[in-house]
Design an enzyme around this catalytic site. Sequence first.
Site, short mmCIF file in Angstrom:
data_model
loop_
_atom_site.label_atom_id
_atom_site.label_comp_id
_atom_site.label_asym_id
_atom_site.label_seq_id
_atom_site.Cartn_x
_atom_site.Cartn_y
_atom_site.Cartn_z
N SER A 103 0.81 -1.21 0.00
CA SER A 103 0.00 0.00 0.00
C SER A 103 0.85 1.27 0.00
CB SER A 103 -0.96 -0.04 1.20
OG SER A 103 -2.01 0.87 1.04
N ASP A 394 -5.14 -3.80 -3.26
CA ASP A 394 -4.28 -3.48 -2.13
C ASP A 394 -4.20 -4.67 -1.17
OD1 ASP A 394 -3.20 -2.38 0.24
OD2 ASP A 394 -4.02 -0.41 -0.23
#
Length: 540
Positions: A103, A394
């Site tokens: 991320s 993600d």
Amino acid sequence: MADMAIPQQVACSSKSHPGKCDESSDIRVHFGISEEEKAAVKNRGEHVLKALKNLGLDVKKGPVVSVLVSGGGLRAAIACQGVLSELSHVGLLDTVTYLAGVSGSTWCMSSLYTENDGWKDLGKMENELRRRLQEDSWMVSVSLDGLCVAAERDDYSLTDFWSYSAVYYLTKELLGGHLSHAREQSEMGTVPYPIFASINHDLKSSGKEKNLNAWFEFTPDWAGYSTPGAYVSTALCGSKFEGGKLVQQEPERDFSYLRAVCGSPLADINVILKTIWDFFKKFIHGSSTQEEMLLTDPEGDKYFSEAMTLINQMIEQWGQISRDQQKQLIQDLLAKSLNQDLLKQSSVPSFLKFLWKTTNCLLRWTWGTMHNFLYKYDTEDKLLTEKKNMYLMDAGSTINSAYPLVLPPIRSTDIILSFDFSAGDPFKTIKATEKYCKACNIPFPLVDDAKLDQEAKAPSDLYIFEGENAPVVMHFPLFNKVNCGSKDVIEQRHETYATFRLTNYSDDEVCQLLEDSKANVRNNKDCIFMKISELAKPAS
């Protein structure tokens, strides 16, 4: 492309496809890390030995140290820069073999691996980060131009939109470089070998989040599934394959797109929807030049007026209506104004394609679309091969740190330096990893959840977890009672550096975050070095 450094091929595990190895095709069979990565790690080992010698430790072989940097939006990107700068300052960065990010931390990593000399002066990169966050700005015209280009691709998704909106807005940076271009410096071993982590949404949705198969990694050499061992050349990730054969080469996705794939936090759908529509309004109302092009184009004028009327209606009503009503508005727009037949006309401007594709992706909530390089490949795992596209997201939505990619059976790490920049529970990642490892029969130290829960509101700056046949895990919560001083200050830090904060950080706030992350390294450098010394192989 005769000048490519590695062959245009897919690599698939012998475990997933026993016995098949046609060297004349685009397929080759292997399990485990690639030969390119092995060479890079071997060369990195020489740099590790030199670094240890400079620190007064003369050994035969250093331990494999993996630095894990977690997600956390811009907070994580800034903190990651601080951690790496301080590791370099105290002489420990060159003892690190792998750098694996999830991320927001990949935003920092991508900046460093874009620059050929980014690692040579991390202090300079830190100052550039500070300057950029204060002086540069998000430009609607630049974003819109990029989105119109992206909309020409048939694998456009909300990840493209997120790249040119939220990620660009937060980082004040659009990176046009490519991960495959970092191959030279990584293979020489002059920098830690990078691993950018994501998750295959379909495998996660099918209940395989506890299975290694769900994790999808990007490295300078290969991109794919560490298990069962299915990879495509990173330079060709996004190109079209069928049955293992390259059928249409597409340009390699750049770092800006990779940032959005790895850093598109989808946990809070309402926040994400609001963010998308806030940016969508900026694009619509800030696109006068594009509108003029459409209105003066005979084909554009024919469709644009009604489309804009409906889009403005959507923007005005979006926050006041239900999700079902939102979907109905999108369906009306797609049916009445922006239809698939229209998109096939070459005369339709890319701005209109951008509008259609974005609203269509909103309706279907489509993220992380990439051509599936395993499409129709002959293997038993049909989940990997039955769809033309794969949907990457993600990895922070599962474990907000890339533990699965540095642990066996993929890679054998001796020491994990886990820098946790997560919001909320600073031990969530390590507790989730222990459960994951138990489910997958991977050696991992025992974790006392109850004890960690008691300390979660005011953690210390370092926790060490050790176990038989397991790596040593050194876990560093970002905000703690050592660098913050009290529970109240820790809470204030979390409020100041909220993950979904879309207002700019002041320079003082950036410097404070850098200092907090650096302190966690500086205050524990001796302990890190001691563990490295314990696990290094003696010279004699």
